[in-house]
Design a protein around this motif. Structure first.
Motif, PDB file in Angstrom:
ATOM      1  N   PHE A 273      52.012  42.280  27.294  1.00  8.80           N
ATOM      2  CA  PHE A 273      50.986  42.134  28.199  1.00  8.80           C
ATOM      3  C   PHE A 273      51.382  41.539  29.601  1.00  8.80           C
ATOM      4  CE2 PHE A 273      47.384  39.234  29.705  1.00  8.80           C
ATOM      5  CZ  PHE A 273      46.588  40.314  30.146  1.00  8.80           C
ATOM      6  N   VAL A 274      51.092  42.459  30.595  1.00  9.30           N
ATOM      7  CA  VAL A 274      51.337  42.015  31.957  1.00  9.30           C
ATOM      8  C   VAL A 274      50.028  41.886  32.788  1.00  9.30           C
ATOM      9  CG1 VAL A 274      52.477  42.517  34.032  1.00  9.30           C
ATOM     10  CG2 VAL A 274      53.608  43.100  31.723  1.00  9.30           C
ATOM     11  N   ARG A 275      49.650  40.438  33.497  1.00  8.97           N
ATOM     12  CA  ARG A 275      48.666  40.494  34.286  1.00  8.97           C
ATOM     13  C   ARG A 275      49.294  40.172  35.654  1.00  8.97           C
ATOM     14  NH1 ARG A 275      44.129  35.776  33.512  1.00  8.97           N
ATOM     15  NH2 ARG A 275      43.660  35.481  35.667  1.00  8.97           N
ATOM     16  N   ILE A 276      48.465  40.886  36.487  1.00 10.15           N
ATOM     17  CA  ILE A 276      48.820  41.030  38.152  1.00 10.15           C
ATOM     18  C   ILE A 276      47.451  40.577  38.817  1.00 10.15           C
ATOM     19  CG2 ILE A 276      49.900  42.237  40.052  1.00 10.15           C
ATOM     20  CD1 ILE A 276      51.282  44.121  38.046  1.00 10.15           C
ATOM     21  N   ASP A 277      47.767  39.555  39.414  1.00  7.75           N
ATOM     22  CA  ASP A 277      46.311  39.246  40.196  1.00  7.75           C
ATOM     23  C   ASP A 277      46.596  39.253  41.741  1.00  7.75           C
ATOM     24  OD1 ASP A 277      44.430  37.654  38.036  1.00  7.75           O
ATOM     25  OD2 ASP A 277      46.378  37.384  37.511  1.00  7.75           O
ATOM     26  N   PHE A 278      45.483  39.829  42.386  1.00  9.00           N
ATOM     27  CA  PHE A 278      45.812  39.801  44.017  1.00  9.00           C
ATOM     28  C   PHE A 278      44.803  39.075  44.495  1.00  9.00           C
ATOM     29  CE2 PHE A 278      46.861  43.969  41.785  1.00  9.00           C
ATOM     30  CZ  PHE A 278      48.058  44.323  42.471  1.00  9.00           C
ATOM     31  N   GLU A 279      45.222  38.384  45.492  1.00  9.23           N
ATOM     32  CA  GLU A 279      44.347  37.427  46.248  1.00  9.23           C
ATOM     33  C   GLU A 279      44.557  37.437  47.789  1.00  9.23           C
ATOM     34  OE1 GLU A 279      44.724  33.485  44.897  1.00  9.23           O
ATOM     35  OE2 GLU A 279      44.424  33.894  42.890  1.00  9.23           O
ATOM     36  N   GLY A 280      43.323  37.253  48.357  1.00 11.54           N
ATOM     37  CA  GLY A 280      43.706  37.041  49.761  1.00 11.54           C
ATOM     38  C   GLY A 280      43.650  35.527  50.381  1.00 11.54           C
ATOM     39  N   ARG A 281      44.450  35.359  51.598  1.00 12.77           N
ATOM     40  CA  ARG A 281      44.193  33.876  51.991  1.00 12.77           C
ATOM     41  C   ARG A 281      43.939  33.753  53.597  1.00 12.77           C
ATOM     42  NH1 ARG A 281      46.712  30.162  48.229  1.00 12.77           N
ATOM     43  NH2 ARG A 281      47.187  28.919  50.182  1.00 12.77           N
TER      44      ARG A 281
END
Length: 281
Positions: A273-281
């Motif tokens: 299982f691979v989890r990739i989270d995208f965030e803006g700052r």
């Protein structure tokens, strides 16, 4: 207009089937660059996910070599994930790495006083097999003046290891399997001695997409993917998966998997299982 900066967080968890040890697990994951799950990535990211075929000899070793080589090539040559000649060159390259590895393995076994048995030689001659899912994520510079950051991703899949795109924590896309009925008992496999690179390229599926801040990509091998696609309440299933955010959660992840296996909602198989989270700052 104010320009947003962007970052990506990635974590991965690998767990053996119930009754097996970590060393026996035939699923494999490789992620580049190698960094901790709480590191803010602002550069390209690649991942390789493989499910070794149990019926073949040295499946776990081939899955590890294949996933690592795929992630390396996707990092160095993004066009690998568009198919054609670039993918064929990758396929030829990874198959060429297998024989030297076998020489090393055979010598290591002999040095340990455990030389290969005649029947092992016979099975090894047939080659090792695994599914392959490769993903590359890049900051989308074509929208550099946008107030909200975006990312471009590409993926290649041979077999039934799957990618899921979540938007607002809801499943909006599944690749290459879109419905649980599409899973079969004989998925396409990448063979360690398959020198027909053009055939491998033709059997591989390619796609791409874009993610916004707050989106997630989930990569997983077939047993967990089938559970997610078959869930009666898919939003709840996603919520359960998102409880696991880093390597410290591995024991809890294994317990959760075993709970699903105990009530026969999850097939007893290795899980990556691979989890990739995208965030803006």
């Amino acid at each position: 207009m104010t320009t947003s900066t962007s970052c990506v967080y990635v974590t991965h968890l690998v767990a053996p089937k119930l009754g097996s040890t970590d060393a026996e697990c035939e699923d494999a994951v490789a992620v580049f660059p190698g960094c901790s799950h709480d590191h803010m990535l602002r550069e390209p990211l690649t991942a390789g996910v493989c499910d070794g075929a149990t019926e073949s000899a040295l499946a776990k070793d081939w899955a590890r070599l294949l996933s690592r080589t795929a992630a390396e090539h996707a990092m160095e040559l993004p066009d690998v994930l568009t198919g054609g000649t670039a993918f064929e060159e990758f396929a030829s390259s990874v198959v060429a790495r297998w024989e030297p590895w076998l020489v090393w393995y055979t010598q290591a076994r002999h040095a340990e006083g455990r030389p290969l048995k005649w029947y092992e030689h016979t099975k090894i001659a047939d080659g090792a097999y695994a599914t392959l899912l490769t993903v590359r994520v890049d900051p989308d510079d074509s929208h550099a003046d946008a107030t909200e950051p975006t990312w471009h991703w590409r993926a290649a899949a041979l077999g039934d290891s799957c990618l899921f795109h979540l938007h607002e924590n809801r499943l909006v896309r599944a690749f290459p399997v879109a419905a649980v009925e599409e899973f079969g008992t004989s998925p396409d496999l990448f063979g360690s001695r398959n020198h027909d690179a053009a055939l491998l390229a033709r059997r591989t599926r390619f796609t791409e997409g874009r993610c916004e801040a707050g989106d997630r990509l989930l990569l997983m091998t077939d047993a967990l993917a089938a559970w997610l696609l078959s869930a009666g309440d898919q939003d709840d299933a996603v919520k359960q998966l998102l409880e696991f955010t880093g390597p410290d959660d591995l024991d809890g992840f294994k317990d959760w998997l075993n709970g699903l296996r105990g009530c026969r909602r999850l097939r007893n198989d290795d899980v990556a299982f691979v989890r990739i989270d995208f965030e803006g700052r």
